[in-house]
Write a protein that holds these residues in place. Structure first.
Motif, short mmCIF file in Angstrom:
data_model
loop_
_atom_site.label_atom_id
_atom_site.label_comp_id
_atom_site.label_asym_id
_atom_site.label_seq_id
_atom_site.Cartn_x
_atom_site.Cartn_y
_atom_site.Cartn_z
N PRO A 79 -27.93 -13.07 9.15
CA PRO A 79 -26.47 -13.13 9.24
C PRO A 79 -25.85 -13.47 7.87
CG PRO A 79 -27.38 -15.15 10.07
CD PRO A 79 -28.56 -14.28 9.73
N PHE A 80 -24.66 -12.98 7.63
CA PHE A 80 -23.98 -13.28 6.38
C PHE A 80 -22.60 -13.89 6.68
CE2 PHE A 80 -23.18 -8.80 7.44
CZ PHE A 80 -21.80 -8.82 7.56
N ASP A 81 -22.10 -14.63 5.73
CA ASP A 81 -20.77 -15.22 5.87
C ASP A 81 -19.74 -14.18 5.44
OD1 ASP A 81 -18.30 -16.65 4.85
OD2 ASP A 81 -19.39 -18.34 5.72
N PRO A 82 -18.75 -13.87 6.25
CA PRO A 82 -17.74 -12.85 5.90
C PRO A 82 -17.04 -13.13 4.58
CG PRO A 82 -17.58 -13.42 8.22
CD PRO A 82 -18.54 -14.39 7.61
N VAL A 83 -16.76 -14.40 4.30
CA VAL A 83 -16.09 -14.76 3.05
C VAL A 83 -16.98 -14.41 1.86
CG1 VAL A 83 -15.13 -16.64 1.68
CG2 VAL A 83 -14.73 -16.58 4.14
N VAL A 84 -18.28 -14.72 1.99
CA VAL A 84 -19.23 -14.42 0.92
C VAL A 84 -19.35 -12.92 0.72
CG1 VAL A 84 -21.64 -14.58 0.22
CG2 VAL A 84 -20.52 -16.55 1.27
N LEU A 85 -19.38 -12.15 1.81
CA LEU A 85 -19.48 -10.70 1.71
C LEU A 85 -18.26 -10.12 1.00
CD1 LEU A 85 -21.00 -8.10 2.28
CD2 LEU A 85 -19.88 -8.00 4.52
N ARG A 86 -17.07 -10.63 1.33
CA ARG A 86 -15.86 -10.15 0.67
C ARG A 86 -15.92 -10.42 -0.84
NH1 ARG A 86 -10.75 -9.53 3.59
NH2 ARG A 86 -9.74 -10.49 1.79
N LEU A 87 -16.43 -11.59 -1.22
CA LEU A 87 -16.55 -11.92 -2.64
C LEU A 87 -17.59 -11.04 -3.33
CD1 LEU A 87 -16.29 -15.81 -2.53
CD2 LEU A 87 -14.64 -14.21 -3.51
#
Length: 313
Positions: free
Chosen positions: A109-117
């Motif tokens: 799983p990934f953090d959406p905020v991290v993916l956006r960055l």
């Protein structure tokens, strides 16, 4: 960095995940969704142009690795970054993806905020790389392509034309008595003249299959494919006339009171010829154009031997 100008292609077989990706990025970017690899390849071959490709779970015959290879093999996408998202930790897949040039490999799983960055940083790096490539491939004075970019494009065009058994046209344009022009009016005026000539070339050769470059000094090259000989002849003749019509004074010329150019052009079937033949024929045509009075276009006739050239009307 205006994020709204970027278009992202997201490939994922799960409807819910596609909706989630759309929700995550649509406030910043233009998002296009594909539900499998086949659909992704179709979109990549369409008129759409993507700045980033995100490969999620792809349950199709055309795998994410197939899509990744297609992106990097396509001329217009060779510098486009690709992010791959994996459902599990698989070192072999990750190594394979990195070897194939993936920009980032992300595990769920990934953090959406991290993916956006990650997406934002990847796009920023790609934009900086694009700017560096543009600087490296652009003539600093005229803004045209330079000799380096011409060599790259010529190799690409030649190989494609050889595969399709098609013809390649090369025109070499040289400003008449340009050394005399610089001696009389100074290099600052010479630079202005080069810019004016470049503007005319840019205006007359705007097709997607036209490639214009400053080859060096006062010499320019025009590389064309998918054009009939008569149409090319007409375009080159109009270009010569348009440059003289600029009415840039050249009192040291033996041709005209205005600055003029001479052009040599040659056409070769890439499947039958060699690159040296095309350059040799164009060079000989340019030499003949200068010998016959300049301010004209001469085309090499492949039907005749011995480098005979035909003068265009």
């Amino acid at each position: 960095m205006d994020e709204s100008l970027y278009t992202i292609l997201v490939v994922d077989s799960g409807l819910e995940r596609r909706v989630a990706f759309k929700s995550l990025f649509s406030d910043c970017y233009q998002v296009v969704l594909a539900e499998n690899g086949e659909q992704a390849l179709h979109m990549l071959e369409s008129e759409l142009l993507f700045d980033l490709v995100i490969l999620g779970e792809n349950m199709s015959v055309v795998s994410n690795f197939d899509v990744l290879k297609s992106v990097h093999h396509a001329c217009r996408y060779k510098d486009t970054p690709v992010l791959m998202i994996a459902n599990s930790v698989d070192v072999d897949d990750e190594v394979r993806a990195l070897k194939l040039g993936v920009a980032d490999y992300i595990h769920r799983p990934f953090d959406p905020v991290v993916l956006r960055l990650r997406v934002k940083n990847t796009l920023k790096q790609a934009e900086l790389l694009k700017q560096l490539i543009t600087l490296a491939d652009t003539d600093y004075l005229t803004g045209l392509n330079n000799r380096r970019s011409f060599a790259t494009m010529f190799d690409r065009v030649w190989r494609r034309s050889a595969r399709t058994n098609s013809r390649v046209s090369l025109a070499i344009l040289d400003i008449d008595f340009f050394k005399r022009f610089n001696d009389r009016y100074g290099h600052a005026e010479g630079d202005k003249a080069l810019k004016k000539v470049s503007e005319v070339l840019r205006e007359h050769f705007r097709r997607a299959t036209d490639f214009v470059a400053r080859y060096g000094g006062e010499e320019f090259v025009i590389l064309c494919t998918d054009i009939e000989a008569k149409e090319l002849d007409h375009q080159l003749a109009k270009t010569v006339q348009a440059i003289e019509a600029l009415q840039l004074p050249h009192e040291s010329s033996n041709v005209s009171k205005w600055l003029t150019v001479s052009v040599g052009v040659a056409v070769v079937n890439a499947a039958d010829g060699v690159t040296e033949k095309l350059f040799k024929h164009a060079d000989r045509s340019l030499y003949a154009a200068k010998s016959s009075g300049r301010n004209c276009v001469l085309r090499h006739s492949e039907a005749l031997e011995g480098g005979v050239v035909d003068e265009l009307p």
